[in-house]
Each structure stands twice: as structure tokens, then as C-alpha cells.
Design a protein around this motif. Structure first.
Motif, short mmCIF file in Angstrom:
data_model
loop_
_atom_site.label_atom_id
_atom_site.label_comp_id
_atom_site.label_asym_id
_atom_site.label_seq_id
_atom_site.Cartn_x
_atom_site.Cartn_y
_atom_site.Cartn_z
N LEU A 7 1.15 -1.10 -0.20
CA LEU A 7 -0.07 -0.23 0.14
C LEU A 7 0.84 1.32 -0.42
N ARG A 8 0.67 2.39 -1.40
CA ARG A 8 1.23 3.57 -1.30
C ARG A 8 -0.25 4.56 -0.77
N LYS A 9 0.32 5.40 -0.10
CA LYS A 9 -0.06 7.02 0.15
C LYS A 9 0.56 8.36 0.42
N SER A 10 0.14 9.12 -0.56
CA SER A 10 0.61 10.55 -0.72
C SER A 10 -0.52 10.88 -0.80
N VAL A 16 2.77 9.58 3.00
CA VAL A 16 2.50 9.02 4.13
C VAL A 16 2.66 8.17 4.43
N LEU A 17 2.60 6.71 2.92
CA LEU A 17 2.43 5.62 3.18
C LEU A 17 3.56 4.83 2.59
N LYS A 18 5.05 4.18 2.60
CA LYS A 18 5.71 3.83 1.79
C LYS A 18 5.48 2.59 1.10
N GLY A 19 4.71 1.22 1.11
CA GLY A 19 4.85 0.11 0.71
C GLY A 19 4.41 -0.25 2.38
N ASP A 212 7.19 6.37 10.15
CA ASP A 212 7.92 7.65 8.91
C ASP A 212 7.23 6.58 7.26
N GLY A 213 5.99 5.96 7.85
CA GLY A 213 5.30 5.49 6.40
C GLY A 213 5.97 4.17 6.25
#
Ligand SMILES: Nc1ncnc2c1ncn2[C@@H]1O[C@H](COP(=O)(O)OP(=O)(O)OP(=O)(O)O)[C@@H](O)[C@H]1O
Ligand SMILES: [Mg+2]
Length: 218
Positions: A7-10, A16-19, A212-213
Motif C-alpha cells: 500500500l502506498r499513499k501520498s 505517508v505510506l511507503k509500501g 515514517d510510512g
């Protein structure tokens, strides 16, 4: 039961979510901890289908729920997922029992059946004497228990809670935490709980630590 894959979210340029990869088993109680801004609420909202990831998938019993259309998603959420928030989000104009019944009416269940179940749940949560009170006529702990009953009314398989005891004193927080474990024992309920409360985090079967994500532990 629940699986998140990469999951990734910016938000704009802020990643904000880096995998994020994680798996949650049925009837498991998992806590998510980490410092403020680590991405916990963002992750919880995406797992609970309240928000969409930019990339990655959420599987519920093997079904990809990240690409459901609006209507299918609303129905899915209403039937399978319950939420408990830090601020209970009860509707001020409605009584305890009316607040509890609302998600069931949205699911098109019969009014009689729903009211019987709502009374039963409020009783289980020691709120028999508050059924017809409005939120402003109840204590913080009572309001939070009403919001737990509301989360349970459609017998969801999984409950997501974001700092559910954040606004409770230690006694009410403790009682709410015990309630979660009792619900798991009685109903096989699955919980994913974001918390800054160390005691609650440690009571869980498993603690996921975010920084940190990323998930750095669990
Ligand atoms: N809708 C949004 N628009 C822009 N930035 C956002 C949005 N939602 C969250 N963020 C940012 O994403 C980061 C992660 O936020 P998130 O709410 O997931 O953190 P958190 O781990 O839940 O923190 P806390 O413990 O303080 O609740 C923060 O830096 C926040 O400012
Ligand atoms: Mg948060």
C-alpha cells in the motif's frame, strides 16, 4: 482474513505510506502504534475502505476491495466493517438506541429485529439505563460504549478502532479494552486498534509498529 499488499499513499508531495504489507487473521486483536504522523490513521482508513490507496491492494477473504465501485463499497463496508473513533461521532439529536440502530437501517434490516438487537447490545455494554438518553446526557465512557454497540449492530467481521480510549480516563479506558477482548471471546470479533495507550497495545495478540510510512516491526 485481511491482507494489504504494498500500500502506498501520498498527499501531494508528502509520502505517508511507503509500501505497507500486512496480514490479519480472523479473531486476532492487533494494535498499531507509532509516533504522531507515522501514518497509522491513514493506514487504518485505507484498510477500512474509508480512503483509497494510490497503489497496492486490500484483500478481504481473498476479494480485492480496493477497486469496488461506490455503491458496492458502501454496502460492503456497512455489512462487514465496524468503526470506533476517538471522538465517538454519535449524532447529538438521536438517543443511544437510535444511534446504534442507524447503520442497520442503512442495511435495510427490519426495524423490530434491529431494535431488539440494539437493546441486547446496549445491555451487554451495561447501558440498559441509558437507552433513551442523548449523547449530551451520557458520560464519555458511556458515549464510547454506545459507539461500540453501533459498530457491532451489523455483526461486522472486523472492527477498526482509532485511539478508541484516547478521550477516556484510565478506569473507562481499561473497561473498554476489556470489552474488546470479551467481544473477541464471545463473538470471534477481529480488531485492528490504533493506540497511543501502552497497556492496550501490549494486551493485543500482536503489535505493529509504524515509523515514517513503514512497518518496522510486527
Ligand atoms: N487529508 C490529508 N491531507 C494532507 N495530509 C494529510 C492528510 N491526512 C494525513 N495527512 C498527513 O499524513 C501524515 C500521516 O497522518 P496520519 O493521520 O496517518 O498519522 P498518525 O500516525 O495517525 O498520527 P497521530 O498519532 O497523530 O494520529 C501526517 O503528516 C499528516 O499531516
Ligand atoms: Mg491518527
Amino acid at each position: 482474513m485481511l491482507q494489504a499488499i504494498n500500500l502506498r499513499k501520498s498527499y501531494n508531495s508528502l509520502e505517508v505510506l511507503k509500501g505497507i504489507d500486512l496480514t490479519i487473521q480472523r479473531a486476532e486483536i492487533v494494535s498499531i502504534v507509532g509516533s504522531s504522523g507515522a501514518g497509522k490513521s491513514t493506514l487504518l482508513h485505507i484498510l477500512g475502505t474509508l480512503d483509497e490507496p494510490d497503489a497496492g491492494e486490500v484483500l478481504f477473504d481473498g476479494q480485492n476491495i480496493t477497486n469496488l465501485g461506490r455503491t458496492a463499497l458502501a454496502r460492503f463496508r456497512n455489512r462487514h466493517i465496524g468503526f470506533v473513533f476517538q471522538f465517538h461521532n454519535l449524532l447529538p439529536e438521536f438517543t443511544a438506541i437510535e444511534n446504534v440502530c442507524l447503520p442497520a437501517y442503512l442495511a435495510d434490516r427490519s426495524e423490530n429485529e434491529v431494535r431488539v438487537r440494539a437493546r441486547e447490545l446496549l445491555g451487554l455494554l451495561n447501558l440498559d439505563h441509558r437507552v433513551d438518553h442523548k449523547p449530551s446526557e451520557m458520560s464519555g465512557g458511556e458515549q464510547q460504549r454506545v459507539s461500540v454497540a453501533r459498530a457491532l449492530i451489523n455483526s461486522p467481521e472486523i472492527i477498526f478502532a482509532d485511539e478508541p480510549s484516547g478521550n477516556l480516563d484510565s478506569k473507562n479506558a481499561q473497561e473498554l479494552h476489556e470489552l474488546f477482548f470479551w467481544l473477541r471471546k464471545e463473538f470471534g470479533q477481529t480488531f485492528v486498534i490504533v493506540t497511543h495507550n501502552d497497556t492496550l497495545a501490549q494486551m493485543a495478540d500482536r503489535t505493529i509498529v509504524m515509523r515514517d510510512g513503514h512497518i518496522i516491526e510486527g
